[in-house]
Motif scaffolding. Structure first.
Motif, PDB file in Angstrom:
ATOM      1  N   GLY A   1      -0.389   4.337   3.790  1.00  0.00           N
ATOM      2  CA  GLY A   1      -0.703   3.097   3.611  1.00  0.00           C
ATOM      3  C   GLY A   1      -0.250   2.470   4.862  1.00  0.00           C
ATOM      4  O   GLY A   1      -0.542   1.075   5.028  1.00  0.00           O
TER       5      GLY A   1
ATOM      6  N   HIS B   1      -7.133   2.852  -0.788  1.00  0.00           N
ATOM      7  CA  HIS B   1      -6.728   1.410  -0.563  1.00  0.00           C
ATOM      8  C   HIS B   1      -8.085   0.900   0.038  1.00  0.00           C
ATOM      9  O   HIS B   1      -8.102  -0.547  -0.215  1.00  0.00           O
ATOM     10  CB  HIS B   1      -5.784   1.534   0.694  1.00  0.00           C
ATOM     11  CG  HIS B   1      -4.495   2.117   0.140  1.00  0.00           C
ATOM     12  ND1 HIS B   1      -3.906   1.722  -0.941  1.00  0.00           N
ATOM     13  CD2 HIS B   1      -3.540   3.168   0.787  1.00  0.00           C
ATOM     14  CE1 HIS B   1      -2.687   2.477  -1.105  1.00  0.00           C
ATOM     15  NE2 HIS B   1      -2.591   3.236   0.025  1.00  0.00           N
TER      16      HIS B   1
ATOM     17  N   GLY C   1       3.121  -1.141   4.200  1.00  0.00           N
ATOM     18  CA  GLY C   1       2.199   0.093   3.721  1.00  0.00           C
ATOM     19  C   GLY C   1       3.291   1.392   4.292  1.00  0.00           C
ATOM     20  O   GLY C   1       4.143   1.237   5.358  1.00  0.00           O
TER      21      GLY C   1
ATOM     22  N   GLY D   1      -2.743  -0.137   6.351  1.00  0.00           N
ATOM     23  CA  GLY D   1      -2.086  -1.409   6.543  1.00  0.00           C
ATOM     24  C   GLY D   1      -2.200  -1.921   7.886  1.00  0.00           C
ATOM     25  O   GLY D   1      -2.478  -3.184   7.927  1.00  0.00           O
TER      26      GLY D   1
ATOM     27  N   LEU E   1       0.946  -1.388  -0.030  1.00  0.00           N
ATOM     28  CA  LEU E   1       0.067   0.049  -0.040  1.00  0.00           C
ATOM     29  C   LEU E   1       0.927   1.255   0.104  1.00  0.00           C
ATOM     30  O   LEU E   1       1.626   1.405   1.103  1.00  0.00           O
ATOM     31  CB  LEU E   1      -0.963  -0.228   1.130  1.00  0.00           C
ATOM     32  CG  LEU E   1      -1.672  -1.159   1.280  1.00  0.00           C
ATOM     33  CD1 LEU E   1      -2.537  -1.166   2.850  1.00  0.00           C
ATOM     34  CD2 LEU E   1      -2.570  -1.415   0.396  1.00  0.00           C
TER      35      LEU E   1
END
Length: 300
Positions: free
Chosen positions: A64, A41, A60, A68, A31
């Motif tokens: 992210g 996402h 991530g 994540g 991500l």
């Protein structure tokens, strides 16, 4: 440079696939960073989960890292989407007005790091690293040495999960660097905004990468019109984006399903169109799976 483990094509016909991509035994989800645009996402994850995708691990960067960590903790998607849709600017981007007034341009950042940290602590799994059900790593760059460091499974866990996520999200000028053992850390996207190389280094047999970073070109007049933060964001995206695009275009590692949501029309801290960002993630994932399926049928 990360060492890419040699990928060998799986044998047999029972290997799982996602679209036209052979996943093998250890697929990883990557991500990328991109401010609140990273809410895309979540839309992409809904499609991937519906398709039966179960990653061996998640990496991530920046936003992210936040998404994540939540996914690795097994938090219900509906709950995450609801939190995403109701987040306010005050929870993410509160100015330290007194500090700005007294220190001016010597202030470490335009937004309060403690407020953002409090939000991260509320959103991620309460038990930190111990709560994660899926292997997870995130990255941050040490300001003095300029080196990327990794946090999570197989890497550093001497800091809390919240500290690691904040460090990975501490975009310079926006948020103050994160003080951790070893130095001061800033946004992981400074060097690795879409860390697919790291996934390969960790032995991924396939990679699903969701890229919410800026496109190669942008409207310079619009950046100037929106002020210094927009200009800084554009400069940062030029520097980190060049490396990101080069790695993707020259990729020769494990099979990769590359998902690129159409989020360039949104600002890094734009809170008025959060539902549209999630929707763009959903559409991009569906298109990626459709295209992969088409390609697979065409080559069979």
């Amino acid at each position: 440079m990360a060492r890419i483990l040699k990928w060998r094509r799986p044998t047999g016909s029972a290997e799982p696939r996602l679209g036209g991509v052979e996943l093998g035994e250890r697929p990883w989800l990557v991500l990328g960073g991109g401010g609140v645009k990273g809410l895309a996402h979540l839309g992409a994850w809904r499609v991937l989960k519906a398709a039966g995708f179960e990653p061996e691990g998640i990496i991530g960067t920046s936003i992210g890292a936040l998404v994540g960590a939540c996914l690795a903790g097994g938090q219900p998607l509906e709950e995450l989407e609801q939190m995403a849709l109701t987040v306010s600017r005050e929870e993410i981007a509160t100015m330290p007005r007194r500090l700005l007034w007294t220190q001016g341009i010597r202030s470490p950042a335009l937004y309060r790091g403690d407020v953002f940290m409090s939000y991260i602590e509320r959103v991620i799994p309460a038990d930190g690293w111990d709560a994660l059900r899926i292997r997870f790593q995130t990255n941050a760059v040490e300001l003095g040495s300029g080196k990327t460091e990794w946090f999570g499974v197989g890497a550093r866990t001497d800091v809390t999960l919240a500290q690691a996520v904040y460090a990975s999200s501490a975009l310079p000028v926006f948020y103050p660097p994160c003080a951790l053992p070893g130095g001061l850390y800033v946004d992981g996207g400074t060097e690795e905004a879409l860390p697919i190389l790291r996934a390969a280094e960790l032995g991924a047999t396939a990679i699903v990468a969701i890229d919410v970073g800026r496109a190669e070109s942008a409207d310079a007049d619009a950046a100037v019109k929106h002020g210094m933060l927009a200009i800084h964001e554009r400069v940062f995206s030029i520097m980190s984006g060049r490396h990101r695009r080069k790695v993707v275009s020259e990729w020769n590692g494990p099979p990769m399903l590359y998902i690129r949501p159409n989020v360039d029309q949104f600002g890094t801290l734009e809170f008025r169109k959060l539902d549209q960002m999630i929707e763009e993630g959903r559409k991009a994932a569906e298109l990626a799976l459709e295209g992969a399926n088409r390609g697979s049928r065409g080559s069979s």
